[in-house]
Design a protein around this motif. Structure first.
Motif, PDB file in Angstrom:
ATOM      1  N   LEU A  54      -3.021  20.869 -19.838  1.00  0.00           N
ATOM      2  CA  LEU A  54      -4.388  20.547 -20.247  1.00  0.00           C
ATOM      3  C   LEU A  54      -5.299  20.291 -19.045  1.00  0.00           C
ATOM      4  N   THR A  55      -4.702  19.961 -17.908  1.00  0.00           N
ATOM      5  CA  THR A  55      -5.505  19.656 -16.727  1.00  0.00           C
ATOM      6  C   THR A  55      -6.360  20.845 -16.301  1.00  0.00           C
ATOM      7  N   SER A  56      -5.779  22.031 -16.312  1.00  0.00           N
ATOM      8  CA  SER A  56      -6.516  23.229 -15.871  1.00  0.00           C
ATOM      9  C   SER A  56      -7.565  23.675 -16.885  1.00  0.00           C
ATOM     10  N   LYS A  57      -7.508  23.188 -18.106  1.00  0.00           N
ATOM     11  CA  LYS A  57      -8.448  23.610 -19.142  1.00  0.00           C
ATOM     12  C   LYS A  57      -9.683  22.717 -19.232  1.00  0.00           C
ATOM     13  N   VAL A  58      -9.652  21.583 -18.561  1.00  0.00           N
ATOM     14  CA  VAL A  58     -10.783  20.656 -18.616  1.00  0.00           C
ATOM     15  C   VAL A  58     -11.909  21.179 -17.736  1.00  0.00           C
ATOM     16  N   SER A  59     -13.120  21.227 -18.275  1.00  0.00           N
ATOM     17  CA  SER A  59     -14.271  21.717 -17.521  1.00  0.00           C
ATOM     18  C   SER A  59     -14.695  20.692 -16.473  1.00  0.00           C
ATOM     19  N   LYS A  60     -15.563  21.133 -15.555  1.00  0.00           N
ATOM     20  CA  LYS A  60     -16.026  20.252 -14.483  1.00  0.00           C
ATOM     21  C   LYS A  60     -16.793  19.061 -15.036  1.00  0.00           C
ATOM     22  N   ASN A  61     -17.673  19.298 -16.006  1.00  0.00           N
ATOM     23  CA  ASN A  61     -18.456  18.200 -16.591  1.00  0.00           C
ATOM     24  C   ASN A  61     -17.564  17.209 -17.328  1.00  0.00           C
ATOM     25  N   GLU A  62     -16.557  17.742 -18.044  1.00  0.00           N
ATOM     26  CA  GLU A  62     -15.617  16.853 -18.744  1.00  0.00           C
ATOM     27  C   GLU A  62     -14.813  16.018 -17.747  1.00  0.00           C
ATOM     28  N   TRP A  63     -14.417  16.668 -16.637  1.00  0.00           N
ATOM     29  CA  TRP A  63     -13.657  15.945 -15.610  1.00  0.00           C
ATOM     30  C   TRP A  63     -14.485  14.802 -15.045  1.00  0.00           C
ATOM     31  N   ILE A  64     -15.752  15.046 -14.745  1.00  0.00           N
ATOM     32  CA  ILE A  64     -16.631  13.999 -14.208  1.00  0.00           C
ATOM     33  C   ILE A  64     -16.786  12.865 -15.212  1.00  0.00           C
ATOM     34  N   HIS A  65     -16.950  13.237 -16.494  1.00  0.00           N
ATOM     35  CA  HIS A  65     -17.111  12.213 -17.529  1.00  0.00           C
ATOM     36  C   HIS A  65     -15.865  11.347 -17.641  1.00  0.00           C
ATOM     37  N   LYS A 121       0.833  -1.201   0.000  1.00  0.00           N
ATOM     38  CA  LYS A 121       0.000   0.000   0.000  1.00  0.00           C
ATOM     39  C   LYS A 121       0.870   1.254   0.000  1.00  0.00           C
ATOM     40  N   GLU A 122       1.963   1.223   0.775  1.00  0.00           N
ATOM     41  CA  GLU A 122       2.873   2.362   0.815  1.00  0.00           C
ATOM     42  C   GLU A 122       3.555   2.583  -0.533  1.00  0.00           C
ATOM     43  N   ILE A 123       3.957   1.485  -1.177  1.00  0.00           N
ATOM     44  CA  ILE A 123       4.580   1.588  -2.509  1.00  0.00           C
ATOM     45  C   ILE A 123       3.611   2.194  -3.507  1.00  0.00           C
ATOM     46  N   TYR A 124       2.376   1.690  -3.521  1.00  0.00           N
ATOM     47  CA  TYR A 124       1.376   2.183  -4.465  1.00  0.00           C
ATOM     48  C   TYR A 124       1.012   3.642  -4.176  1.00  0.00           C
ATOM     49  N   THR A 125       1.017   4.020  -2.901  1.00  0.00           N
ATOM     50  CA  THR A 125       0.716   5.415  -2.549  1.00  0.00           C
ATOM     51  C   THR A 125       1.780   6.357  -3.095  1.00  0.00           C
ATOM     52  N   GLN A 126       3.045   5.965  -3.010  1.00  0.00           N
ATOM     53  CA  GLN A 126       4.124   6.795  -3.550  1.00  0.00           C
ATOM     54  C   GLN A 126       4.014   6.929  -5.065  1.00  0.00           C
ATOM     55  N   VAL A 127       3.660   5.828  -5.738  1.00  0.00           N
ATOM     56  CA  VAL A 127       3.486   5.886  -7.197  1.00  0.00           C
ATOM     57  C   VAL A 127       2.309   6.787  -7.551  1.00  0.00           C
ATOM     58  N   SER A 128       1.241   6.685  -6.782  1.00  0.00           N
ATOM     59  CA  SER A 128       0.058   7.515  -7.038  1.00  0.00           C
ATOM     60  C   SER A 128       0.384   8.993  -6.894  1.00  0.00           C
ATOM     61  N   ARG A 129       1.173   9.331  -5.882  1.00  0.00           N
ATOM     62  CA  ARG A 129       1.575  10.735  -5.691  1.00  0.00           C
ATOM     63  C   ARG A 129       2.399  11.234  -6.869  1.00  0.00           C
ATOM     64  N   HIS A 130       3.244  10.366  -7.389  1.00  0.00           N
ATOM     65  CA  HIS A 130       4.066  10.739  -8.543  1.00  0.00           C
ATOM     66  C   HIS A 130       3.189  11.083  -9.749  1.00  0.00           C
ATOM     67  N   TYR A 131       2.232  10.207 -10.047  1.00  0.00           N
ATOM     68  CA  TYR A 131       1.359  10.461 -11.197  1.00  0.00           C
ATOM     69  C   TYR A 131       0.410  11.636 -10.942  1.00  0.00           C
ATOM     70  N   SER A 132       0.016  11.833  -9.679  1.00  0.00           N
ATOM     71  CA  SER A 132      -0.856  12.964  -9.351  1.00  0.00           C
ATOM     72  C   SER A 132      -0.154  14.290  -9.604  1.00  0.00           C
ATOM     73  N   SER A 133       1.105  14.373  -9.198  1.00  0.00           N
ATOM     74  CA  SER A 133       1.864  15.617  -9.423  1.00  0.00           C
ATOM     75  C   SER A 133       2.057  15.884 -10.908  1.00  0.00           C
ATOM     76  N   HIS A 134       2.315  14.841 -11.683  1.00  0.00           N
ATOM     77  CA  HIS A 134       2.459  15.008 -13.131  1.00  0.00           C
ATOM     78  C   HIS A 134       1.143  15.450 -13.768  1.00  0.00           C
ATOM     79  N   LEU A 135       0.031  14.919 -13.252  1.00  0.00           N
ATOM     80  CA  LEU A 135      -1.273  15.315 -13.792  1.00  0.00           C
ATOM     81  C   LEU A 135      -1.547  16.792 -13.525  1.00  0.00           C
ATOM     82  N   LEU A 136      -1.238  17.258 -12.313  1.00  0.00           N
ATOM     83  CA  LEU A 136      -1.492  18.658 -11.968  1.00  0.00           C
ATOM     84  C   LEU A 136      -0.589  19.600 -12.750  1.00  0.00           C
ATOM     85  N   GLU A 137       0.606  19.151 -13.095  1.00  0.00           N
ATOM     86  CA  GLU A 137       1.549  20.000 -13.829  1.00  0.00           C
ATOM     87  C   GLU A 137       1.217  20.107 -15.308  1.00  0.00           C
ATOM     88  N   HIS A 138       0.424  19.183 -15.843  1.00  0.00           N
ATOM     89  CA  HIS A 138       0.124  19.206 -17.273  1.00  0.00           C
ATOM     90  C   HIS A 138      -0.792  20.391 -17.600  1.00  0.00           C
TER      91      HIS A 138
END
Length: 524
Positions: free
Chosen positions: A420-431, A401-418
């Motif tokens: 296109l992430t900030s340009k996606v609307s709320k409805n698109e994000w939910i979809h 679980k600890e290993i997977y949590t560290q990997v998840s944090r890595h991908y989460s930070s990359h997602l926030l830095e992209h």
């Protein structure tokens, strides 16, 4: 008008008009004076406890009816609690003068509820005949023994049990006939994409017959290694630990009497401690190899480098085998070579599930008709984030679980830095979040859901000293149409993507009144 309804009418008339004469109450309720008198006397005899008056009110009786049916449904039918124990429970609640709560009465109610549950299944199957959309199934298959053989075929994504039935054997022909019949009973076109199993020859043939990919259960494959290595380390470590505890106690006795520890005793402790440390090092190395194998079988790399293919995963798995062989040679573990050979023969089939999953993801995106930029963002950043979140929810081992949590944090930070992430609307994000969660659920590498089901059935079998074929059908219907996950959906809703009537509500709507008590009052 039955007895209970006449009691309700008389009670309501007394509440509304006060203590009137028998003639007046008879005129209001359209019931004869003699009947009114008998019911009033019975109500007085039932008034033994402070709460007794409640059961003369229709609304309170409906709640009582719900209590009785829910108790029998949850504890009697689902959990295997005997009617004698449930009867005792109702006696503690002081209901024996209100309704029939003897074990025989409760058994009759349970039998009626089981019949209605099976009637519910028949009606839902008729409803599904109009379900024209084909459904995809990623199946898992296994057997359990009570000691009769029970064949279980489940859609691992939704948790829907397609087949759960007693059988005289577990040969391929039996599997094929029962699976074909069960799939046809779903009432729609079924596309089986894969079959996860313990690689029994009958199940491999079944996958070929279904025209789908046969995937070895990863944990079954790993258990073949654990049986050889894990027991060896565990047993030997426990033996040495007991010996060390005994010797340490002897050493403490010498110290307590202000005596020096004998040299021979100290040497024994030192030798055993060295053996213990040596074995513990091997055990840790063995656990590390198992973690490497577990972490490798994912569509995304555990080091955060991106996606993986079948070739990548197979390469990582093959790399662990020489380490296992070295471990076996160092610690002189017998039969390990055979276990490694067996696991090696399953590596390619285990890794094949990776490309199958990527194929499903690409087909899904083609239907969505997304742009190349959005596709790259979804596959490289968005999907990995939600995939690892789903893996974390399913993992119970703290280290993993600890290993997977560290990997998840890595991908989460990359997602926030992209960008296109900030340009996606709320409805698109939910979809797209819903899409990512569905895709993540479709990756199946083990049949642990079936193992959990088998464990539940084993407990019910033990509690009830057996499970009849009819009771097994009832438990299957409850699993498919009533048991809910955290998102409040049932297995049937997830598989067929449509709503169904609530099983329990439907059943109690078909049930009649509760039985009357054998005696209207009890002499105290």
């Amino acid at each position: 008008m039955n007895v209970r309804q006449r009691c309700f009418d008389i009670s309501q008339a007394c509440w509304n008009h006060g203590q009137k004469s028998l003639r007046k109450i008879a005129q209001v309720t359209q019931i004869s004076k003699s009947s009114v008198h008998r019911h009033q006397q019975a109500m007085k005899r039932r008034d033994l406890h402070p709460e007794s008056y409640l059961w003369e009110i229709p609304e309170a009786y409906q709640w009582l009816r719900l209590l009785v049916f829910a108790t029998l449904y949850i504890f009697g039918i689902q959990q295997g609690v005997g009617c004698e124990a449930i009867s005792r429970f109702f006696h503690i609640l002081r209901l024996q003068n209100v309704i029939g709560v003897s074990p025989s009465s409760l058994r009759r109610i349970e039998a009626q509820m089981r019949e209605q549950i099976l009637n519910y299944q028949v009606q839902m199957q008729q409803q599904l005949e109009n379900h024209s959309a084909p459904i995809e199934v990623r199946a898992g298959a296994d057997e359990t023994f009570f000691p009769e053989v029970v064949l279980v075929l489940m859609d691992l994504v939704s948790g829907y049990i397609i087949l759960e039935d007693y059988s005289t054997d577990r040969q391929y022909l039996t599997w094929s006939q029962k699976a074909k019949s069960a799939l046809n009973n779903l009432g729609t076109t079924v596309i089986v994409k894969s079959l996860v199993s313990d690689r029994a020859s009958a199940l491999i043939q079944l996958a070929v017959h279904m025209g789908c990919l046969s995937i070895p259960d990863l944990f079954h494959a790993m258990r073949g290694i654990s049986r050889v290595i894990g027991c060896r380390f565990g047993n030997r470590l426990n033996q040495i630990k007991k010996q060390l505890r005994t010797l340490h106690n002897q050493a403490l006795n010498y110290s307590g009497h202000s005596q020096s520890i004998p040299k021979k005793l100290a040497q024994k402790i030192a030798v055993l401690q060295e053996q213990y440390n040596f074995l513990l090092t091997g055990k840790l190395a063995y656990h590390n190899i198992l973690h490497q194998i577990t972490c490798a079988v994912h569509p995304f790399a555990i080091d955060g480098s991106g996606f993986q293919t079948t070739v990548d995963v197979a390469t990582i798995l093959y790399q662990q085998l020489p380490q296992l062989a070295t471990l076996g040679y160092t610690y002189q573990i017998p039969k390990l070579e055979t276990a490694i050979s067996t696991f090696s023969g399953q590596v390619s089939a285990i890794a094949a599930g990776i490309n199958l999953w990527w194929q499903s993801v690409e087909e899904s995106l083609q239907l969505e008709q997304v742009s190349p930029d959005l596709s790259n963002w979804l596959l490289g950043y968005f999907l990995p984030h939600f995939y690892w979140l789903s893996v974390i929810k399913q993992t119970k081992n703290p280290a993993l679980k600890e290993i997977y949590t560290q990997v998840s944090r890595h991908y989460s930070s990359h997602l926030l830095e992209h960008p296109l992430t900030s340009k996606v609307s709320k409805n698109e994000w939910i979809h797209w979040r819903s899409w990512a969660e569905q895709m993540s659920a479709q990756f199946q590498r083990s049949s642990s859901a079936i193992e959990g089901r088998n464990g539940y059935l084993s407990r019910i079998h033990h509690c009830g000293r057996g499970i009849s074929s009819k009771h097994l059908q009832v438990l299957t219907v409850i699993h498919n149409f009533d048991i809910q996950r955290a998102d409040k959906t049932t297995a049937a809703q997830r598989l067929f993507n449509q709503e169904f009537p609530a099983l329990f509500d439907w059943v109690i709507s078909q049930m009649g009144d509760l039985p009357l008590p054998r005696k209207s009052y009890q002499i105290i």
